[in-house]
Design a protein around this motif. Structure first.
Motif, PDB file in Angstrom:
ATOM      1  N   GLN A 144       0.829  -1.208   0.000  1.00 41.43           N
ATOM      2  CA  GLN A 144       0.000   0.000   0.000  1.00 41.43           C
ATOM      3  C   GLN A 144       0.861   1.255   0.000  1.00 41.43           C
ATOM      4  OE1 GLN A 144      -3.223   0.113   2.857  1.00 41.43           O
ATOM      5  NE2 GLN A 144      -3.594  -2.073   2.684  1.00 41.43           N
ATOM      6  N   LEU A 145       1.951   1.222   0.749  1.00 40.36           N
ATOM      7  CA  LEU A 145       2.877   2.360   0.746  1.00 40.36           C
ATOM      8  C   LEU A 145       3.523   2.504  -0.623  1.00 40.36           C
ATOM      9  CD1 LEU A 145       4.483   4.603   2.115  1.00 40.36           C
ATOM     10  CD2 LEU A 145       6.039   2.856   3.020  1.00 40.36           C
ATOM     11  N   GLY A 146       3.897   1.371  -1.241  1.00 40.46           N
ATOM     12  CA  GLY A 146       4.468   1.416  -2.582  1.00 40.46           C
ATOM     13  C   GLY A 146       3.505   2.014  -3.592  1.00 40.46           C
ATOM     14  N   GLN A 147       2.231   1.644  -3.503  1.00 40.86           N
ATOM     15  CA  GLN A 147       1.230   2.227  -4.402  1.00 40.86           C
ATOM     16  C   GLN A 147       1.136   3.739  -4.208  1.00 40.86           C
ATOM     17  OE1 GLN A 147      -1.880  -0.822  -3.130  1.00 40.86           O
ATOM     18  NE2 GLN A 147      -2.505  -0.453  -5.243  1.00 40.86           N
ATOM     19  N   ILE A 170      10.179   3.455  -9.771  1.00 44.51           N
ATOM     20  CA  ILE A 170       9.922   2.138  -9.198  1.00 44.51           C
ATOM     21  C   ILE A 170      11.035   1.698  -8.256  1.00 44.51           C
ATOM     22  CG2 ILE A 170       9.615  -0.315  -9.745  1.00 44.51           C
ATOM     23  CD1 ILE A 170       8.195   0.578 -12.319  1.00 44.51           C
ATOM     24  N   VAL A 171      12.280   1.909  -8.649  1.00 41.38           N
ATOM     25  CA  VAL A 171      13.385   1.462  -7.801  1.00 41.38           C
ATOM     26  C   VAL A 171      13.387   2.201  -6.471  1.00 41.38           C
ATOM     27  CG1 VAL A 171      15.033   3.099  -8.842  1.00 41.38           C
ATOM     28  CG2 VAL A 171      15.864   0.984  -7.753  1.00 41.38           C
ATOM     29  N   GLU A 172      13.035   3.488  -6.475  1.00 39.86           N
ATOM     30  CA  GLU A 172      12.952   4.252  -5.231  1.00 39.86           C
ATOM     31  C   GLU A 172      11.733   3.842  -4.421  1.00 39.86           C
ATOM     32  OE1 GLU A 172      13.223   8.448  -5.765  1.00 39.86           O
ATOM     33  OE2 GLU A 172      14.971   8.323  -7.089  1.00 39.86           O
ATOM     34  N   ARG A 218       7.694  -8.633  -7.635  1.00 42.09           N
ATOM     35  CA  ARG A 218       6.995  -9.917  -7.482  1.00 42.09           C
ATOM     36  C   ARG A 218       5.862  -9.810  -6.468  1.00 42.09           C
ATOM     37  NH1 ARG A 218      12.345 -11.794  -7.479  1.00 42.09           N
ATOM     38  NH2 ARG A 218      12.284 -12.035  -5.200  1.00 42.09           N
ATOM     39  N   THR A 219       6.144  -9.186  -5.350  1.00 44.82           N
ATOM     40  CA  THR A 219       5.127  -9.066  -4.307  1.00 44.82           C
ATOM     41  C   THR A 219       4.000  -8.146  -4.742  1.00 44.82           C
ATOM     42  OG1 THR A 219       6.904  -9.331  -2.687  1.00 44.82           O
ATOM     43  CG2 THR A 219       4.782  -8.582  -1.866  1.00 44.82           C
ATOM     44  N   ALA A 269      -0.974  -6.640 -10.901  1.00 45.40           N
ATOM     45  CA  ALA A 269      -0.397  -5.778 -11.926  1.00 45.40           C
ATOM     46  C   ALA A 269       1.027  -5.479 -11.491  1.00 45.40           C
ATOM     47  CB  ALA A 269      -1.186  -4.476 -12.078  1.00 45.40           C
ATOM     48  N   THR A 270       1.894  -5.216 -12.449  1.00 45.94           N
ATOM     49  CA  THR A 270       3.256  -4.834 -12.105  1.00 45.94           C
ATOM     50  C   THR A 270       3.285  -3.369 -11.681  1.00 45.94           C
ATOM     51  OG1 THR A 270       3.828  -4.097 -14.335  1.00 45.94           O
ATOM     52  CG2 THR A 270       4.116  -6.454 -13.843  1.00 45.94           C
ATOM     53  N   PRO A 271       4.306  -2.942 -10.960  1.00 46.01           N
ATOM     54  CA  PRO A 271       4.418  -1.511 -10.640  1.00 46.01           C
ATOM     55  C   PRO A 271       4.407  -0.632 -11.891  1.00 46.01           C
ATOM     56  CG  PRO A 271       5.931  -2.766  -9.291  1.00 46.01           C
ATOM     57  CD  PRO A 271       5.359  -3.730 -10.283  1.00 46.01           C
ATOM     58  N   HIS A 272       5.036  -1.107 -12.961  1.00 45.30           N
ATOM     59  CA  HIS A 272       5.048  -0.330 -14.209  1.00 45.30           C
ATOM     60  C   HIS A 272       3.635  -0.192 -14.770  1.00 45.30           C
ATOM     61  CE1 HIS A 272       6.449   1.284 -18.028  1.00 45.30           C
ATOM     62  NE2 HIS A 272       5.720   0.374 -18.646  1.00 45.30           N
ATOM     63  N   GLN A 273       2.861  -1.282 -14.760  1.00 45.86           N
ATOM     64  CA  GLN A 273       1.478  -1.207 -15.242  1.00 45.86           C
ATOM     65  C   GLN A 273       0.652  -0.284 -14.357  1.00 45.86           C
ATOM     66  OE1 GLN A 273       0.699  -5.401 -15.038  1.00 45.86           O
ATOM     67  NE2 GLN A 273       0.889  -5.683 -17.261  1.00 45.86           N
ATOM     68  N   TYR A 274       0.883  -0.359 -13.038  1.00 43.97           N
ATOM     69  CA  TYR A 274       0.085   0.428 -12.101  1.00 43.97           C
ATOM     70  C   TYR A 274       0.291   1.922 -12.300  1.00 43.97           C
ATOM     71  CZ  TYR A 274      -1.755   2.228  -7.705  1.00 43.97           C
ATOM     72  OH  TYR A 274      -2.464   2.934  -6.765  1.00 43.97           O
ATOM     73  N   ARG A 275       1.526   2.321 -12.560  1.00 47.05           N
ATOM     74  CA  ARG A 275       1.798   3.758 -12.688  1.00 47.05           C
ATOM     75  C   ARG A 275       1.558   4.280 -14.090  1.00 47.05           C
ATOM     76  NH1 ARG A 275       7.394   5.248 -13.806  1.00 47.05           N
ATOM     77  NH2 ARG A 275       7.236   6.787 -12.145  1.00 47.05           N
TER      78      ARG A 275
END
Length: 263
Positions: free
Chosen positions: A214-217, A226-228, A243-244, A251-257
């Motif tokens: 949730q914090l990553g989102q 993404i790396v940060e 992966r998590t 969805a991947t972080p790239h897809q999400y953003r």
């Protein structure tokens, strides 16, 4: 419209979620097929034409049945904004979140209105003010209709477990051991795991990981690379974060953003 996200999945057979929760309130529409909706300790068979709702922080998962095709729309709404809307309608005594008892709605008029509203959000030709008005109008109608149903009696949360959950949310970006939590509560590690999972639907470790995602989102929405975002959320490396993230968000972080993911 930073208080709203909309996700559209046209073939959800390969979109599987581990049990997870959201900081925001969620409202979804099954637009095709069937699925199993697990919500806390209940399981619902849902089908095209159904609406589902998820309270903030309630553990859930919605997955395909035996590889049968299904599709859905999911609206995520900031809980504070939603609370203020309900308060402004006279449905809450204060602008603070109050859980909603209903999990599944089967009312064709509400379903079709939701799909129409979602279509407008996805239409790049529709002005942002019209989108804002459409969301507010729809949620006003929905909340007004739900107000006729009995309110949800809040389940009491043991004080020590509430303290553990708050500690995990506040410090999710760092490593927290079961031994540390046990010392805070006086529980044995085994008792802590059992009691916490019975109340929150996740073990303390799974709850910690859920909070990290949730914090990553949140930081991805703010434009953090993404790396940060991985480091901010407490992951040692980007691949583990990805992966998590994929396991819990489907969805991947790239897809999400990507701009097409959020509206």
């Amino acid at each position: 419209m930073p208080h709203v996200e909309l996700r559209k999945i046209q073939d959800a057979r390969q979109v599987c979620y581990a049990p997870h929760s959201h900081a925001h309130w969620s409202l979804g529409a099954v637009t095709a097929g069937v699925s199993t909706f697990r919500y806390r300790d209940a399981s619902h068979q849902i089908r095209a034409g159904d609406l589902v709702m998820m309270n903030p922080h309630w553990v859930h998962a919605c997955n395909p049945i035996a590889n049968q095709p299904w599709a859905y729309l999911m609206l995520y709404v900031d809980a504070r904004w939603m609370s203020e809307l309900r308060y402004g309608l006279g449905l809450l005594p204060a602008p603070e979140w109050q859980d909603i008892a209903t999990a599944v709605i089967r009312r064709p008029s509400l379903f079709h209105s939701f799909c129409e509203m979602a279509g407008g959000l996805l239409d790049e030709q529709v002005a942002i003010e019209r989108k804002r008005q459409a969301v507010t109008a729809y949620l006003t109608t929905l909340m007004s209709e739900l107000a006729e149903e009995p309110p949800l009696a809040p389940a009491p949360t043991p004080e020590l477990l509430a303290q553990v959950a708050d500690y995990l949310r506040t410090h999710c970006a760092r490593d927290i051991s079961l031994e540390e939590l046990s010392q805070q509560t006086g529980y044995s590690t085994g008792h802590l795991i059992r009691a916490f999972k019975q109340h929150y639907g996740l073990t303390p470790h799974a709850y910690l990981i859920d909070q990290r995602i949730q914090l990553g989102q949140a930081v991805l929405r703010q434009g953090q690379p993404i790396v940060e975002a991985a480091l901010t959320a407490g992951f040692n490396d980007q691949p583990h974060f990805q992966r998590t993230f994929k396991r819990l968000v489907a969805a991947t972080p790239h897809q999400y953003r990507a701009p097409s993911f959020k509206k």
